[in-house]
Design a protein around this motif. Structure first.
Motif, short mmCIF file in Angstrom:
data_model
loop_
_atom_site.label_atom_id
_atom_site.label_comp_id
_atom_site.label_asym_id
_atom_site.label_seq_id
_atom_site.Cartn_x
_atom_site.Cartn_y
_atom_site.Cartn_z
N LEU A 163 0.85 -1.34 -0.21
CA LEU A 163 -0.14 -0.10 -0.02
C LEU A 163 1.05 1.36 0.08
CD1 LEU A 163 -3.01 1.38 0.40
CD2 LEU A 163 -2.01 1.72 2.93
N LYS A 164 0.36 2.29 -0.90
CA LYS A 164 1.43 3.45 -0.90
C LYS A 164 0.12 4.83 -0.82
CE LYS A 164 4.90 1.91 -4.09
NZ LYS A 164 3.99 0.41 -4.35
N THR A 165 0.52 5.76 -0.20
CA THR A 165 -0.43 6.81 0.21
C THR A 165 0.53 8.19 0.08
OG1 THR A 165 -0.26 7.13 2.35
CG2 THR A 165 -2.13 5.69 1.46
N ILE A 166 0.46 8.72 -0.97
CA ILE A 166 1.44 10.00 -1.12
C ILE A 166 0.48 11.34 -1.15
CG2 ILE A 166 2.83 11.20 -2.74
CD1 ILE A 166 3.83 8.74 -3.48
N ASP A 167 0.97 12.05 -0.07
CA ASP A 167 -0.02 13.31 -0.03
C ASP A 167 0.86 14.74 -0.50
OD1 ASP A 167 -1.74 11.74 1.55
OD2 ASP A 167 -1.41 13.26 3.37
N LEU A 168 0.06 15.46 -1.11
CA LEU A 168 0.55 16.94 -1.21
C LEU A 168 0.05 17.79 -0.39
CD1 LEU A 168 1.94 18.97 -2.85
CD2 LEU A 168 0.27 18.88 -4.63
N THR A 169 0.49 18.58 0.34
CA THR A 169 -0.18 19.41 1.54
C THR A 169 0.27 20.89 0.94
OG1 THR A 169 0.02 17.66 3.01
CG2 THR A 169 -0.44 19.90 3.99
N LEU A 170 -0.63 21.74 0.86
CA LEU A 170 -0.61 23.10 0.78
C LEU A 170 -1.10 23.71 1.80
CD1 LEU A 170 -1.68 23.62 -3.20
CD2 LEU A 170 0.79 23.22 -2.07
N SER A 171 -0.11 24.48 2.61
CA SER A 171 -0.41 25.18 3.91
C SER A 171 -0.33 26.68 4.00
CB SER A 171 0.29 24.49 5.09
OG SER A 171 -0.10 23.02 5.23
N ALA A 172 -0.89 27.48 5.04
CA ALA A 172 -0.67 28.65 5.09
C ALA A 172 -0.77 28.91 6.69
CB ALA A 172 -1.72 29.61 4.54
N GLY A 173 0.12 29.60 7.36
CA GLY A 173 0.18 29.91 8.62
C GLY A 173 0.12 31.52 8.93
N LEU A 174 -0.63 31.76 9.96
CA LEU A 174 -0.80 33.38 9.91
C LEU A 174 -0.51 33.62 11.67
CD1 LEU A 174 -1.77 36.08 9.20
CD2 LEU A 174 -4.39 35.39 9.93
N ALA A 175 0.44 34.59 11.87
CA ALA A 175 0.63 35.08 13.14
C ALA A 175 -0.31 36.04 13.47
CB ALA A 175 2.05 35.53 13.21
N ILE A 176 -1.10 35.81 14.32
CA ILE A 176 -2.08 36.59 15.20
C ILE A 176 -1.39 37.96 15.76
CG2 ILE A 176 -4.24 37.01 16.09
CD1 ILE A 176 -4.42 35.31 13.54
N THR A 177 -0.74 37.38 16.66
CA THR A 177 0.32 38.28 17.66
C THR A 177 1.60 37.43 17.66
OG1 THR A 177 -0.20 37.15 19.70
CG2 THR A 177 -1.85 38.69 19.03
N ASP A 178 2.53 38.02 18.18
CA ASP A 178 3.88 37.57 18.43
C ASP A 178 3.75 36.01 19.16
OD1 ASP A 178 4.72 39.79 17.20
OD2 ASP A 178 5.43 40.70 19.10
N ARG A 179 2.78 36.00 19.98
CA ARG A 179 2.55 34.61 20.82
C ARG A 179 1.53 33.70 20.26
NH1 ARG A 179 5.86 34.66 25.03
NH2 ARG A 179 6.66 36.85 26.01
N PHE A 180 0.82 34.25 19.45
CA PHE A 180 -0.24 33.32 18.80
C PHE A 180 -0.49 33.11 17.21
CE2 PHE A 180 -5.02 32.44 17.96
CZ PHE A 180 -5.17 30.90 18.42
N SER A 181 -0.48 32.05 16.77
CA SER A 181 -0.65 31.85 15.19
C SER A 181 -1.49 30.62 15.30
CB SER A 181 0.78 31.34 14.78
OG SER A 181 1.20 30.32 15.10
N VAL A 182 -2.53 30.87 13.93
CA VAL A 182 -3.18 29.85 13.35
C VAL A 182 -2.80 29.18 12.05
CG1 VAL A 182 -5.08 30.46 14.71
CG2 VAL A 182 -4.74 31.40 12.37
N GLY A 183 -3.24 28.04 11.51
CA GLY A 183 -2.58 27.59 10.29
C GLY A 183 -3.80 26.86 9.61
N LEU A 184 -3.55 26.74 8.23
CA LEU A 184 -4.56 25.70 7.80
C LEU A 184 -3.87 25.28 6.40
CD1 LEU A 184 -7.60 24.86 6.63
CD2 LEU A 184 -8.00 26.86 5.56
N GLY A 185 -4.33 23.91 6.08
CA GLY A 185 -3.73 23.31 4.93
C GLY A 185 -4.81 22.29 4.16
#
Length: 459
Positions: A163-185
């Motif tokens: 079995l083979k699975t291959i993932d292509l992931t495209l992501s973005a990360g956003l720094a809301i403040t210097d101490r908190f960030s969120v991301g989505l892919g």
């Protein structure tokens, strides 16, 4: 006809699409592969969702991409070397007057060394988008490769599983403040499977016509258990889409907390089902108008599980830091596998009843100097399988992980990583009846050695 249909119900695919996905991947329980980062492997995969200098966060927690302040290209290669042994036996035509001991060896070592590559790129933006970081990665989060000897005692349950699975992931990360960030892919997944096992057509003929196996006597009869072996081969592939979300919080300069959720991904493994049938069996089936063993298209649904990861890192000083992970893998998606032909006709349903499983890891890093960092870690990984439904295609069990690793920063821009992981696997037992009517009982023992190297360049 009812007996023939039961005999040729293509359980090979059910055991294959789900069951074959396991023991050959000794890197994690189930058929999960966590080795997309040699840095992470060196600390037993602790700290995956808060990694500071590791581009693999593209697919582990996109919110942590903001930790990288330069464009980073990273390539990882891990070799998984499984050593496994089977000790047991069984009977052909189980539960019938013609049952006899299964012939064959122990199958040899089914786990050849397998190479698992990964590639990741992280690009911090500037100007009015300076709080945004983009990333892309290619990885293999699920899969395996095992192959037993074709004449082993458990050949009616499994021979080859790939079995083979291959993932292509495209992501973005956003720094809301210097101490908190969120991301989505967004995840694009390609899955391919090839599965084979032997078929005891002789036992099937006996169920159709007892006279064919007893006249003039069982020894001289042209048909019977283990006298007329053929094979079944299944191939299928498909693509699917999923997603990953994450967050990272640094309540103090020393403490980092990260969380990510990877979604389930549904695929329909459409392909072909091929039988190799002995000539005398084919002639008999043709004379009786039996076509249920004929080659043709078919498929099954495969759902790769969701994964929730909670990571914590604490920096004791500028040189020494420790990490911990708790990861939940949603294996309850593997409750059963239902096989259908291309026309929608149901072929079989195999119960697996897997349960969600946890992995716990603790690791640490020490910066010996500006050029070298050393790592170590330990982890405990629960199995999703159970004693009631375990088969030789998935003789999985709980495991303990022990790791060492290091980084050499050859220049401020270029670094090389290396890691070693030892996995000790609790011995699983099997007691299962195959689609050919044989019963296999026994115990597996095994361990795995993983070796990884990686290179990273920043500019």
């Amino acid at each position: 006809m009812q007996h023939a249909s039961r005999f040729t119900r293509l359980t090979a695919l059910a055991l294959g699409i789900a069951g074959a996905l396991t023991f050959g991947n000794a890197a994690a329980t189930g058929f999960q592969i966590r080795e997309n980062s040699v840095q992470n492997m060196g600390r037993a995969n602790a700290g995956t969702a808060v990694a500071k200098k590791d581009a693999s966060v593209v697919s582990n927690n996109p919110a942590a991409m903001v930790n990288l302040d330069k464009t980073t290209v990273q390539a990882d290669v891990t070799v998984i070397d499984l050593t496994a042994d089977f000790n047991g036996g069984g009977v052909a035509a189980a539960g019938t007057p013609l049952q006899s001991p299964l012939r064959g060896g122990d199958g040899g070592d089914p786990g050849d060394a397998t190479v698992v590559p990964a590639l990741a790129v992280v690009v911090p933006l500037s100007g009015q988008f300076e709080n945004l970081t983009l990333g892309a990665s290619i990885s293999a989060p699920f899969g395996l490769m095992t192959e037993y000897d074709s004449d082993w005692v458990g050949r009616y349950n499994a021979v080859k599983s790939d079995l083979k699975t291959i993932d292509l992931t495209l992501s973005a990360g956003l720094a809301i403040t210097d101490r908190f960030s969120v991301g989505l892919g967004l995840i694009y997944q390609r899955a391919e499977a090839t599965l084979t096992n032997a078929v005891d057509f002789g036992s099937g003929i006996c169920r159709i016509s007892a006279a064919a196996c007893t006249t003039p006597n069982p020894v001289a009869a042209p048909f019977g258990p283990q006298k007329n072996d053929g094979s079944a081969s299944v191939e299928g592939d498909d693509t699917g889409f999923g997603w990953i979300v994450g967050a990272q919080f640094r309540p103090t300069d020393a403490l980092s907390i990260g969380y990510s959720h990877r979604s389930e991904i549904d695929t329909e493994l459409d392909g072909t089902i091929d039988f190799t049938v002995p000539a005398n069996v084919a002639a008999l089936f043709s004379a009786r108008g039996i076509t249920t063993y004929n080659d043709g298209p078919g498929g099954a649904k495969l759902t790769t599980p969701s994964v929730d990861t909670l990571s914590v890192q604490y920096d004791f000083n500028d040189k020494f830091r420790m990490m911990a992970d708790a990861q939940l893998t949603g294996w309850d998606s593997m409750r059963s596998v239902d096989i259908v032909r291309a026309d929608g006709t149901a072929v079989s349903s195999e119960a697996f009843r897997w349960s969600d499983s946890m992995m716990y890891a603790v690791g640490g890093e020490y910066d010996f100097n500006d050029a070298f960092t050393f790592r170590a870690g330990i982890a405990y990984d629960e199995t999703p399988t159970n004693d009631q439904t375990r088969t030789p295609r998935l003789p999985d069990n709980d495991r303990q992980l022990y790791t060492l690793g290091m980084t050499w920063r050859a220049t401020p821009a270029f670094s090389v990583d290396a890691a070693y992981m030892r996995i000790e696997i609790d011995s699983p037992t099997v007691d299962v009846v195959s689609s050919s009517g044989s019963r296999l009982t026994g115990k597996f023992s095994g361990h795995a050695d993983l070796f990884g190297v990686a290179a990273q360049y920043q500019f």
